[in-house]
Scaffold this active site. Structure first.
Site, PDB file in Angstrom:
ATOM      1  N   GLU A  44     -13.286  13.789  -4.077  1.00 51.17           N
ATOM      2  CA  GLU A  44     -13.415  13.151  -5.384  1.00 51.17           C
ATOM      3  C   GLU A  44     -14.888  12.927  -5.709  1.00 51.17           C
ATOM      4  O   GLU A  44     -15.624  12.342  -4.910  1.00 51.17           O
ATOM      5  CB  GLU A  44     -12.661  11.813  -5.369  1.00 51.17           C
ATOM      6  CG  GLU A  44     -11.145  12.023  -5.278  1.00 51.17           C
ATOM      7  CD  GLU A  44     -10.424  10.865  -4.629  1.00 51.17           C
ATOM      8  OE1 GLU A  44     -10.989   9.763  -4.524  1.00 51.17           O
ATOM      9  OE2 GLU A  44      -9.263  11.070  -4.193  1.00 51.17           O
ATOM     10  N   GLU A  75      -4.995  12.469  -2.601  1.00 56.64           N
ATOM     11  CA  GLU A  75      -5.514  12.691  -1.256  1.00 56.64           C
ATOM     12  C   GLU A  75      -4.539  13.432  -0.362  1.00 56.64           C
ATOM     13  O   GLU A  75      -4.941  14.246   0.474  1.00 56.64           O
ATOM     14  CB  GLU A  75      -5.916  11.363  -0.612  1.00 56.64           C
ATOM     15  CG  GLU A  75      -7.211  10.761  -1.160  1.00 56.64           C
ATOM     16  CD  GLU A  75      -7.025   9.894  -2.390  1.00 56.64           C
ATOM     17  OE1 GLU A  75      -5.891   9.856  -2.926  1.00 56.64           O
ATOM     18  OE2 GLU A  75      -7.994   9.244  -2.821  1.00 56.64           O
ATOM     19  N   PHE A  98     -13.557   6.684   0.561  1.00 56.76           N
ATOM     20  CA  PHE A  98     -13.734   5.526   1.452  1.00 56.76           C
ATOM     21  C   PHE A  98     -12.697   5.670   2.566  1.00 56.76           C
ATOM     22  O   PHE A  98     -11.537   5.983   2.281  1.00 56.76           O
ATOM     23  CB  PHE A  98     -13.428   4.201   0.732  1.00 56.76           C
ATOM     24  CG  PHE A  98     -14.436   3.734  -0.278  1.00 56.76           C
ATOM     25  CD1 PHE A  98     -14.594   4.400  -1.485  1.00 56.76           C
ATOM     26  CD2 PHE A  98     -15.210   2.590  -0.056  1.00 56.76           C
ATOM     27  CE1 PHE A  98     -15.498   3.952  -2.445  1.00 56.76           C
ATOM     28  CE2 PHE A  98     -16.122   2.142  -1.006  1.00 56.76           C
ATOM     29  CZ  PHE A  98     -16.268   2.820  -2.206  1.00 56.76           C
ATOM     30  N   ALA A  99     -13.071   5.379   3.791  1.00 48.46           N
ATOM     31  CA  ALA A  99     -12.110   5.440   4.895  1.00 48.46           C
ATOM     32  C   ALA A  99     -10.936   4.511   4.626  1.00 48.46           C
ATOM     33  O   ALA A  99      -9.800   4.790   5.036  1.00 48.46           O
ATOM     34  CB  ALA A  99     -12.792   5.066   6.210  1.00 48.46           C
ATOM     35  N   ASP A 100     -11.204   3.424   3.910  1.00 51.38           N
ATOM     36  CA  ASP A 100     -10.155   2.457   3.551  1.00 51.38           C
ATOM     37  C   ASP A 100      -8.958   3.095   2.861  1.00 51.38           C
ATOM     38  O   ASP A 100      -7.895   2.489   2.804  1.00 51.38           O
ATOM     39  CB  ASP A 100     -10.729   1.413   2.592  1.00 51.38           C
ATOM     40  CG  ASP A 100     -12.055   0.851   3.029  1.00 51.38           C
ATOM     41  OD1 ASP A 100     -12.122  -0.344   3.310  1.00 51.38           O
ATOM     42  OD2 ASP A 100     -13.047   1.602   3.093  1.00 51.38           O
ATOM     43  N   PHE A 101      -9.145   4.273   2.278  1.00 49.85           N
ATOM     44  CA  PHE A 101      -8.048   4.888   1.527  1.00 49.85           C
ATOM     45  C   PHE A 101      -7.139   5.727   2.419  1.00 49.85           C
ATOM     46  O   PHE A 101      -6.230   6.398   1.926  1.00 49.85           O
ATOM     47  CB  PHE A 101      -8.585   5.794   0.404  1.00 49.85           C
ATOM     48  CG  PHE A 101      -9.554   5.141  -0.551  1.00 49.85           C
ATOM     49  CD1 PHE A 101      -9.602   3.761  -0.708  1.00 49.85           C
ATOM     50  CD2 PHE A 101     -10.423   5.918  -1.315  1.00 49.85           C
ATOM     51  CE1 PHE A 101     -10.508   3.169  -1.595  1.00 49.85           C
ATOM     52  CE2 PHE A 101     -11.310   5.340  -2.212  1.00 49.85           C
ATOM     53  CZ  PHE A 101     -11.363   3.961  -2.349  1.00 49.85           C
ATOM     54  N   HIS A 144     -12.526  -1.877   0.562  1.00 49.17           N
ATOM     55  CA  HIS A 144     -13.627  -0.916   0.418  1.00 49.17           C
ATOM     56  C   HIS A 144     -14.765  -1.164   1.397  1.00 49.17           C
ATOM     57  O   HIS A 144     -15.902  -0.794   1.112  1.00 49.17           O
ATOM     58  CB  HIS A 144     -14.205  -0.956  -1.008  1.00 49.17           C
ATOM     59  CG  HIS A 144     -13.314  -0.397  -2.068  1.00 49.17           C
ATOM     60  ND1 HIS A 144     -12.229  -1.064  -2.554  1.00 49.17           N
ATOM     61  CD2 HIS A 144     -13.359   0.779  -2.750  1.00 49.17           C
ATOM     62  CE1 HIS A 144     -11.640  -0.339  -3.493  1.00 49.17           C
ATOM     63  NE2 HIS A 144     -12.305   0.786  -3.637  1.00 49.17           N
TER      64      HIS A 144
HETATM   65  C1  TPP Z   1      -6.325   6.113  -3.336  1.00 49.83           C
HETATM   66  C2  TPP Z   1      -7.677   5.973  -3.938  1.00 49.83           C
HETATM   67  N1  TPP Z   1      -8.456   7.051  -4.036  1.00 49.83           N
HETATM   68  C3  TPP Z   1      -9.685   6.969  -4.587  1.00 49.83           C
HETATM   69  C4  TPP Z   1     -10.164   5.776  -5.055  1.00 49.83           C
HETATM   70  C5  TPP Z   1     -11.583   5.677  -5.614  1.00 49.83           C
HETATM   71  N2  TPP Z   1     -11.525   5.461  -7.062  1.00 49.83           N
HETATM   72  C6  TPP Z   1     -11.566   4.233  -7.590  1.00 49.83           C
HETATM   73  S1  TPP Z   1     -11.370   4.229  -9.253  1.00 49.83           S
HETATM   74  C7  TPP Z   1     -11.274   5.928  -9.260  1.00 49.83           C
HETATM   75  C8  TPP Z   1     -11.063   6.642 -10.542  1.00 49.83           C
HETATM   76  C9  TPP Z   1      -9.838   6.158 -11.207  1.00 49.83           C
HETATM   77  O1  TPP Z   1      -9.653   6.833 -12.396  1.00 49.83           O
HETATM   78  P1  TPP Z   1      -8.536   6.355 -13.376  1.00 49.83           P
HETATM   79  O2  TPP Z   1      -7.251   6.199 -12.660  1.00 49.83           O
HETATM   80  O3  TPP Z   1      -8.535   7.274 -14.530  1.00 49.83           O
HETATM   81  O4  TPP Z   1      -8.974   4.879 -13.811  1.00 49.83           O
HETATM   82  P2  TPP Z   1     -10.314   4.453 -14.568  1.00 49.83           P
HETATM   83  O5  TPP Z   1     -11.356   4.205 -13.546  1.00 49.83           O
HETATM   84  O6  TPP Z   1     -10.663   5.533 -15.498  1.00 49.83           O
HETATM   85  O7  TPP Z   1      -9.941   3.177 -15.266  1.00 49.83           O
HETATM   86  C10 TPP Z   1     -11.372   6.453  -7.985  1.00 49.83           C
HETATM   87  C11 TPP Z   1     -11.341   7.875  -7.651  1.00 49.83           C
HETATM   88  C12 TPP Z   1      -9.322   4.654  -4.909  1.00 49.83           C
HETATM   89  N3  TPP Z   1      -9.719   3.445  -5.300  1.00 49.83           N
HETATM   90  N4  TPP Z   1      -8.089   4.777  -4.376  1.00 49.83           N
END
Ligand code: TPP
Ligand code: TPP
Ligand code: MG
Ligand code: MG
Lengths: 348, 358, 358, 348
Positions: A44, A75, A98-101, A144
């Protein structure tokens, strides 16, 4: 860090430069992508963004969108994609932001990536690198900030490397890419040398310009000392070195062992050092129980408990989710203060 | 252009008295409104309060991170995901909710929390990491829990959906007519939890409304690179539930569609899916360089709050004095919340291991 | 009844020269066949070989577990998921695959492995847990890997889909026209991995064919209790790919639909989804009491192998002598495989920790 | 097992019966479902099938489909559903059919179920029980034979209980249901007393008929002895007891400590016993490294390494996926033979 196996490059040797860990990591990736078409990177925000923690800065520009691929936030799908591509002879590098995921895709990691080689009786290889950012210290809270290396190291089939220095970040990356096994490569955000995060003064380091491997499974003596062994990894290595410098003034000579790999674990190095000093402090930014700190202690005592002149001490996250508020987070992280007092305690 | 796009994929959706009927005259920013003036003013007020809060947090967040941005420094450390531009979703959906209804939000939760009535002062205190915060400073801005209004959120994308199922389940088992709303981003709608949750919600006929906030971006990844189809509402058909996409970030269209979906759930008609085409006015998080983004120059024109203000003023339902009063009220309320937060003590490090177990 | 039900949800699906055209005359067990006799005989032969293998394994499995069934005892210990009744899926799909194409199967993998040409003797040896097995006895019947034909399977439901994406990706990056087929059960189609995989396959236009084996049951849970809609092929629309459901466990309809889907993938037209309504003739696993099942009495009537045999005989393309020959050939081949397995050594315990790392 | 807190039932006390662990577990669930409307059970095949490993036999007939619910194979959705229902005051019991499947839903478990209470600063409670079948020994191979309790115990926020006897199976179930925290309840297939799986002679046990709690976080001395302490859990308790009986004839007096809970871990009991015997064998059917066996050793030595008269020994799965073939699986499991030779080794 050890230079191995790489024939001298044709060009005149370039002297080492001082790089951040992020730059060194990218340099390792670039070198292998250059050398081997089968290597590609996905995850990502690894393309135009260059990786949230700068793990891929410049790679898209250099290698294009076919080999540096942004994924959807799926993922499970893309971890599995990495496994399948590796099975067919490619050498993917796949980033879990993040490893947390890990919990959204752990089945692909530990039931597939990690086990296929075994289940196939060695007939199928899964040569890939799973990169992931770990660690806290900047108030990113419970989902995180985790290290979780103990979780990954507990489950068989993946190698787990955890560089602390720029030189090892490059060398372990190259070694991981060339390894025929799945290798988890965990980089600490606080050690990457990011402009936008406060960092240790040790974040910059000399990095040789050529391609070299840091051997997976060999610990490094980051500082040798006579009185007490601190066994640790990742960002905590830097804290331990800071504390060791301080304590030198008080006449305490601290040895700092940077494990660098958790799987395979360099048990010889641990036992050799603790056997010499007789005193052990384990510093671990992961949760305390059922993890690395216990494993390091067990490594010593299952050989010979009598080498221990004093009860060993651990400095780890005390089995609590990482709190948000700075005052609380700093209280649970293995800070230099906590390391120092642990060493003082084990010195008696 | 019709602001409410009817999904053409609702073939499996139950019809009958409980099914939403939304094929009436077009609504949208250019059509005459079907809402009464007090409702419209409430929507406006909610949006202004949200924006005022977000602007203040943004200011506090950056105030002491200079020179040189250091994410871990200052009164508000850590990642900060603000929702400026997405107010229409929060205002339009939450207008139909009662404090006894549940809402699970994302990593970008403030607008939804405010619209659902989360205690603003305790929320501010949590964001500042203070003992008086919703979670005594343990949670932080991605982990806000206010049991008084059944609000929660999570930093793991799409993973707020499954708990909403359980809240809806509990409401139904207890014989109440409570509803749970689960919000997710368009990027997150490609996570497995989305699929599993929608399927289970239909199977067990749970009173849930799923809301996708499509702000075109998942951090730096544009929608077309994350999602195989242009309209997530069409995915509703895969779960035999009605789906609607609301275009144009129109708070009134959101209000109307959400009203149908919430009523349907409340009446025992089962789950629905809404997707709102909204706007991420600022960066993904504070500090996001947004170098990947090409639409930065035109964002101000599509900011939904001035647009709605103009609309209400043109309709004669809002005058300049009211505009100023609403802004002043919001500023005062936000200021009270921030003052509460700043007056609240920093958590005592000796309590760092508390609250692991009940 | 048309055996090939066209999904009415393929609105997003690409059309054009590569799109499957399957709106021709109805096919199905009652319609005249459009396949030539050799193809039909091959389908029959494959199905017979599979059934012969499954019956033999069943017999060997139970032979030394008496008195009293002990799952861990005997020459073949552990769980055993046999696929009797699902032969039409394997025969129909795999007829279009080359050894260089990939196939990922489920916890119920034998029919697919056989149809795709996995080495029968090594597979039998793996099932018996012998050193000569595909995985030297490490894997067992849910973990069969034959790199020679790019075959694999997994005991975790739906989790075989993501690796198939990667195989397809590698084929395409390498410039080959290889295709990956990923098979899953109808119960498994409600797992998150299904959603994520289909979305990503379309986004990256991967040469994958997804096949759902709908045998009405996920262990004891009937389809209506697991799946919100009656036809998983309609879920294809949520991923802008074509979807088809094949009713009636008809091997020829499977053959035709799979042919279109495989060709489409091979030609660069992207992924497709097929669902086959098939049949679990036996228990979920050997030893399953099946007390939850009400259709046990009528199963023999719908067994696809005698049905297809009758059809071919009625069409004059198969006679009794051939039937016997085919049965005898299959029995001999299976017997050779089982003899190979039994002659292969039990793995040496001192090698138990081998093969963790390459 | 300790009887606590439960007022004597009105009926005359019923004498204990000999039950299998499966029956005892179901009895505990039934008693609480009877007592408390908020309790319900859900999972795959827990209704008409009665649980693949008989964890719910008869519950559907007794409590009906509203309270005994078959789920689709959507673990993320239904684990989260359990969390949400618990947050709203219900007391779900949710079954993960095999612990090995945790990877498809781990995020719901460890980032939500386990952390919400903490993140909410104690304002939200998540009272639920997550049941799951663990363990091997019947050739179910790498994805269906794992114990994984070390993984779960490493991550903070869930209690983890691991009954070995029918009486504890009932008492820990009742305690887990009544606990206001999420509790992971791991039952070993080989200890359930299933008709279709070969079992230890110790599979049947006395079970009191009334409702009682076995306290979470307290180990039990399954056999007291003077010479060596075997610390273990679950099915291995039975193996250890068998070996202890054998070794008694050779004059070796083995103490067997059944931890019963991993979180909280009864560190006092471990230290007290090893302090007395001076010798420690840890028997763990989970993977060896970075898990329970190391944690138990660390628990001893971080207090006082000098209590150890000999290097402690672990008998665990040697960091290899569980192999399918019986000969190989038996070589990696903690069999009585391996336990016996470990004890002999530690006795010197
Ligand atoms: C399972 C997981 N993968 C990756 C992330 C990292 N991450 C946080 S917000 C985000 C983008 C989210 O996009 P969207 O769902 O469109 O929401 P927006 O930020 O646009 O409100 C990502 C990849 C996460 N928090 N959880
Ligand atoms: C993630 C996961 N959850 C649960 C299981 C246990 N399990 C194995 S097969 C099965 C039923 C699968 O049903 P379906 O997908 O319809 O395939 P079928 O068995 O009918 O071929 C279940 C629940 C599993 N293997 N993996
Ligand atoms: Mg978005
Ligand atoms: Mg099925």
């Amino acid at each position: 860090m050890t230079l191995v196996e790489e024939p001298a490059s044709q060009a005149a040797p370039v002297p080492p430069r001082r790089l951040t860990m992020a730059k060194a990591m990218v340099e390792g990736i670039s070198a292998e992508m250059e050398r081997d078409d089968a290597v590609f990177y996905m995850g990502e925000d690894v393309g135009a963004y260059g990786g949230i923690f700068a793990s891929t800065t410049g790679l898209l520009e250099r290698f294009g969108p076919e080999r540096v691929r942004d994924t959807p936030i799926s993922e499970t799908a893309f971890m599995g994609l990495a496994t399948g591509a590796a099975v067919e002879g490619m050498r993917p590098i796949v980033e879990l932001m993040f490893a947390d995921f890990f919990g959204v895709c752990m089945d692909q990691i530990y039931n597939h990536m990690a086990k296929i080689h075994f289940e196939s009786g060695g007939n199928v290889k899964v040569p890939l690198v799973l990169t992931s950012a770990v660690g806290g210290g900047y108030s990113d809270a419970a989902q995180h900030s985790q290290c979780l290396w103990g979780t990954f190291a507990h489950l068989p089939g993946m190698k787990v490397v955890v560089p602390s220095t720029p030189a090892d970040a490059k060398g372990l990356m190259i070694a991981a890419i060339r390894d025929d096994n799945p290798v988890m490569y965990l980089f600490h955000k606080g050690a990457m040398g990011l402009a936008w995060m406060s960092k240790t003064g040790r974040a910059l380091g000399d990095v040789p310009a050529d391609a070299y491997e840091t051997p997976i499974g060999k610990a490094a003596v980051a500082r040798s000392g006579r009185d007490v062994t601190v066994v640790t990894v990742s960002l905590s290595v830097h804290h331990a070195l800071d504390v060791a410098d301080e304590l030198a003034a008080d006449g305490i000579d601290v040895e700092v062992l940077d494990l660098r790999s958790l799987v395979p674990l360099d048990r010889e190095a641990i036992f050799e050092s603790v056997g010499r000093t007789g005193r052990l402090v384990v510093v671990d930014e992961d949760y305390q129980s059922f993890g690395m700190s216990g494993e390091v202690m067990a490594t010593v005592v299952e050989r010979d408990p009598s080498v221990l002149a004093a009860p060993p001490v651990r400095v780890a996250v005390p089995d609590v989710p990482i709190p948000y508020a700075r005052s609380l987070e700093q209280a649970v992280l293995p800070t230099p203060e906590r390391i120092r007092s642990a060493i003082e305690r084990v010195m008696g | 252009m019709a602001a409410v796009a009817r999904s053409d994929q609702r073939l499996d959706a139950p019809t009958g008295p409980d099914a939403p009927s939304h094929l009436d005259a077009p609504t949208g920013p250019d059509a005459p409104s079907r809402l009464d003036a007090p409702t419209r003013l409430d929507l406006y007020r909610t949006m202004v309060l949200i924006r005022t809060f977000e602007e203040r947090i943004r200011q506090e967040y950056h105030a002491d991170k200079t020179p040189g941005f250091d994410i871990g420094a200052g009164k508000i450390p850590g990642e900060m995901h603000l929702a400026a531009g997405q107010e229409p979703v929060a205002a339009g959906v939450c207008a139909h909710l009662r404090p006894s209804d549940a809402l699970t939000a994302t990593h970008r939760p403030h607008h939804l929390a405010i619209a659902h009535g989360v205690d603003l002062a305790k929320m501010a205190a949590e964001i500042f990491g203070r003992e008086g915060g919703l979670g005594h400073g343990r949670g932080g801005h991605m982990h806000l829990f206010d049991p008084a209004v059944h609000f929660s959120c999570s930093g793991i994308i799409a993973e707020g959906l499954p708990p909403a199922l359980g809240q809806a389940f509990a409401f139904r088992q207890r014989g109440t007519d409570g509803v749970a709303v689960a919000v997710t981003g368009e990027g997150a709608a490609n996570q497995g939890a989305f699929h599993e949750s929608l399927n289970l919600a239909t199977l067990w006929q749970l009173p849930v409304v799923f809301v996708v906030e499509d702000n075109d971006w998942a951090i730096s990844v544009p929608r077309h690179a994350s999602t195989a189809i242009g309209d997530n509402a069409r995915r509703a058909a895969a779960y035999a539930m009605p789906g609607e996409r609301i275009e144009d970030n129109d708070v009134e269209a959101v209000y109307e569609a959400a009203g149908r979906a919430v009523e349907r759930a409340r009446a025992g008609g089962g789950p629905s899916l809404l997707e709102v085409h909204t706007l991420r006015l600022w960066g993904h998080f504070e500090g996001d360089p947004q170098t990947y983004r090409t639409d930065l120059a035109t964002l101000d024109e599509v900011d939904p709050i001035p647009r709605y203000r103009r609309r209400l003023m043109e309709a004669g339902e809002l005058d300049q004095a009211q505009v100023e009063q609403i802004a002043a009220d919001a500023a005062a309320e936000v200021d009270r919340a921030v003052q509460f937060a700043l007056a609240s003590p920093v958590p005592d490090p000796s309590t760092a291991t508390a609250y692991v177990f009940a």
